[in-house]
Design an enzyme around this catalytic site. Structure first.
Site, PDB file in Angstrom:
ATOM      1  N   GLY A  11       0.842  -1.202   0.000  1.00 24.09           N
ATOM      2  CA  GLY A  11       0.000   0.000   0.000  1.00 24.09           C
ATOM      3  C   GLY A  11       0.872   1.246   0.000  1.00 24.09           C
ATOM      4  N   ARG A  21      13.240  10.557  -3.293  1.00 26.17           N
ATOM      5  CA  ARG A  21      14.125  11.711  -3.563  1.00 26.17           C
ATOM      6  C   ARG A  21      15.385  11.637  -2.708  1.00 26.17           C
ATOM      7  NH1 ARG A  21      14.115  16.558  -0.621  1.00 26.17           N
ATOM      8  NH2 ARG A  21      14.878  18.407  -1.722  1.00 26.17           N
ATOM      9  N   ARG A  72       0.869  -5.040  -4.982  1.00 27.73           N
ATOM     10  CA  ARG A  72       0.964  -6.157  -4.035  1.00 27.73           C
ATOM     11  C   ARG A  72       1.236  -7.377  -4.910  1.00 27.73           C
ATOM     12  NH1 ARG A  72      -0.886  -3.997   0.756  1.00 27.73           N
ATOM     13  NH2 ARG A  72      -2.571  -2.479   0.613  1.00 27.73           N
ATOM     14  N   ASP A 103       5.230  -4.402   6.171  1.00 28.46           N
ATOM     15  CA  ASP A 103       5.575  -5.733   6.630  1.00 28.46           C
ATOM     16  C   ASP A 103       5.769  -6.750   5.489  1.00 28.46           C
ATOM     17  OD1 ASP A 103       5.905  -7.472   8.817  1.00 28.46           O
ATOM     18  OD2 ASP A 103       3.906  -8.301   8.431  1.00 28.46           O
ATOM     19  N   THR A 126       4.406   2.743   5.382  1.00 30.70           N
ATOM     20  CA  THR A 126       3.023   2.255   5.462  1.00 30.70           C
ATOM     21  C   THR A 126       2.262   3.146   6.436  1.00 30.70           C
ATOM     22  OG1 THR A 126       1.590   0.510   6.342  1.00 30.70           O
ATOM     23  CG2 THR A 126       3.842   0.513   7.149  1.00 30.70           C
ATOM     24  N   ASP A 128       0.023   2.194   8.298  1.00 29.54           N
ATOM     25  CA  ASP A 128      -0.493   1.377   9.413  1.00 29.54           C
ATOM     26  C   ASP A 128       0.280   1.503  10.726  1.00 29.54           C
ATOM     27  OD1 ASP A 128      -2.412   0.454   7.716  1.00 29.54           O
ATOM     28  OD2 ASP A 128      -1.454  -1.469   7.315  1.00 29.54           O
ATOM     29  N   ASP A 130       2.547  -0.456  11.810  1.00 32.91           N
ATOM     30  CA  ASP A 130       2.410  -1.795  12.399  1.00 32.91           C
ATOM     31  C   ASP A 130       3.730  -2.552  12.504  1.00 32.91           C
ATOM     32  OD1 ASP A 130       2.720  -2.047   9.688  1.00 32.91           O
ATOM     33  OD2 ASP A 130       1.114  -3.505   9.407  1.00 32.91           O
ATOM     34  N   ARG A 163     -25.887  13.872  17.470  1.00 34.33           N
ATOM     35  CA  ARG A 163     -25.791  12.497  16.961  1.00 34.33           C
ATOM     36  C   ARG A 163     -24.515  11.805  17.423  1.00 34.33           C
ATOM     37  NH1 ARG A 163     -27.524  13.896  10.746  1.00 34.33           N
ATOM     38  NH2 ARG A 163     -29.770  13.649  11.034  1.00 34.33           N
ATOM     39  N   ARG A 172      -6.056  -3.240   9.659  1.00 30.32           N
ATOM     40  CA  ARG A 172      -6.667  -4.576   9.726  1.00 30.32           C
ATOM     41  C   ARG A 172      -6.288  -5.293  11.000  1.00 30.32           C
ATOM     42  NH1 ARG A 172      -5.054  -6.177   3.684  1.00 30.32           N
ATOM     43  NH2 ARG A 172      -3.328  -4.905   4.385  1.00 30.32           N
TER      44      ARG A 172
HETATM   45  O1  F6P Z   1      -1.380  -1.573   4.373  1.00 28.55           O
HETATM   46  C1  F6P Z   1      -1.923  -0.331   4.164  1.00 28.55           C
HETATM   47  C2  F6P Z   1      -3.406  -0.395   4.008  1.00 28.55           C
HETATM   48  O2  F6P Z   1      -3.818   0.917   3.712  1.00 28.55           O
HETATM   49  C3  F6P Z   1      -4.208  -0.954   5.175  1.00 28.55           C
HETATM   50  O3  F6P Z   1      -4.409  -0.059   6.229  1.00 28.55           O
HETATM   51  C4  F6P Z   1      -5.492  -1.348   4.500  1.00 28.55           C
HETATM   52  O4  F6P Z   1      -6.131  -2.347   5.228  1.00 28.55           O
HETATM   53  C5  F6P Z   1      -5.035  -1.829   3.168  1.00 28.55           C
HETATM   54  O5  F6P Z   1      -3.799  -1.205   2.907  1.00 28.55           O
HETATM   55  C6  F6P Z   1      -5.972  -1.566   2.031  1.00 28.55           C
HETATM   56  O6  F6P Z   1      -5.472  -2.172   0.902  1.00 28.55           O
HETATM   57  P1  F6P Z   1      -5.973  -1.924  -0.583  1.00 28.55           P
HETATM   58  O7  F6P Z   1      -5.550  -0.551  -0.974  1.00 28.55           O
HETATM   59  O8  F6P Z   1      -5.281  -2.964  -1.374  1.00 28.55           O
HETATM   60  O9  F6P Z   1      -7.445  -2.044  -0.557  1.00 28.55           O
END
Ligand code: F6P
Length: 320
Positions: A11, A21, A72, A103, A126, A128, A130, A163, A172
């Site tokens: 991603g 750069r 990917r 990762d 990333t 995330d 993570d 609300r 994820r």
């Molecule tokens: O790994 C980065 C990420 O943005 C996650 O947070 C998310 O779950 C996933 O990629 C979404 O992937 P895609 O862009 O392939 O739908």
């Protein structure tokens, strides 16, 4: 080391361009040639190489996405794919490789360095956040700021209409985007994959906040738990207040990188090339306690991300 390759994988994340750069300019500073590999490992396998010069990376420091594009790549998980990747590197006489990604991308980098002897350096890119070995990954800060901007707007309209807003953010397996955007936006509740939630407890917190004079509620849900739609539906069945779901989605992966991400990109890219220059491969770069660090790639990918329970408790104490 005379010629290095550079790719972005998985991603995309704001700050990847700034890191490209930095890698290119540092390599040129040390007299090396740089080849950009388009579409991540897919382009490595399919031989999509482009020479990168000083001016190839002008005017990208402020841009989101990745100039090299990304993918990917499932083929990289197979022996045939890996052998083809190494053959392409050999064909272009690449002495070292920089991989910018998360990762999954690091696992590919680990295979190249461990099993095929390609000196490889990983830069954590990333949204995330993570990866355990580094306090921050490239793109996380910008993504959280994007979430904050949207949550601020949601708060305005939720308060006017009294609300509850359920906001879905990415993540994820890792709740960091929810945790940080929850704390920084003043959300009352966050729902993350690392902690089981109880809908009765959610309702109790909402009722308590309303009883103390609050006119709206924000609940940030990490996508790994469930969608905003699902959560809002479940919550609506047990609360008298009107619930509205919002999924931020891929908006949080784009946009101009923040100062923090540009600074990380500059330093990560520079450090990665300096390591290769010294003949050091098989490392990842990161930041820990405000210092740029590097670590063995095998060790880094084997570390399990720990959730920051202290920050979670902080949110519980100050957001109500
Ligand atoms: O790994 C980065 C990420 O943005 C996650 O947070 C998310 O779950 C996933 O990629 C979404 O992937 P895609 O862009 O392939 O739908």
């Amino acid at each position: 080391m005379k010629r290095i390759g550079l790719l972005t994988s998985g991603g995309d994340a704001p700050g990847m361009n700034a890191a490209i750069r930095s890698v290119v300019r540092t390599a040129i500073y040390f007299g090396m040639e740089v080849y950009g590999i388009e579409r991540g490992y897919a382009g490595l396998i399919d031989d999509e190489f482009v020479p990168l010069e000083m001016r190839s990376v002008s005017d990208i420091v402020q841009r989101g996405g990745t100039k090299l594009r990304t993918a990917r790549c499932l083929e990289m998980l197979t022996k045939e794919g890996q052998k083809q990747a190494v053959a392409t590197l050999d064909k272009h006489k690449i002495d070292g490789l920089v991989v910018i990604g998360g990762d999954g991308s690091f696992r590919g980098a680990k295979v190249l360095s461990e099993e095929y002897g390609v000196p490889t350096i990983g830069i954590p890119g990333t949204i995330d956040n993570d990866l355990q070995y580094t306090d921050y990954t490239l793109g996380f800060d910008t993504a959280v700021n994007t979430c904050l901007d949207i949550i601020n707007k949601l708060r305005d309209t939720m308060t006017s209409h009294e609300r509850i807003s359920v906001v879905e953010v990415m993540g994820r397996h890792c709740g960091d985007i929810a945790l940080y955007s929850g704390i920084a936006s003043g959300a009352e509740i966050i729902i993350v994959p690392e902690i089981n939630f109880d809908m009765e407890d959610v309702v109790m917190k909402i009722n308590r906040s309303r009883a103390s004079g609050k006119h709206s509620n924000i609940i940030v849900v990490a996508e790994g738990v469930m969608s905003a739609d699902q959560f809002a539906k479940q919550l609506q069945e047990v609360t008298e207040y009107t619930v509205r779901p919002t999924c931020i989605g891929h908006v949080q992966r784009g946009g101009s990188p923040s100062m923090a991400d540009r600074m990380l990109a500059a330093q990560f890219g520079n450090k990665a090339v300096r390591l290769l220059c010294e003949g050091i491969g098989n490392r990842v770069v990161g930041i820990h306690k405000n210092e740029i660090i590097d670590m063995d790639i095998i060790e880094a990918v084997s570390m399990k991300k720990q959730f920051n329970y202290e920050l979670y408790e902080t949110l519980q104490m100050i957001s109500m």
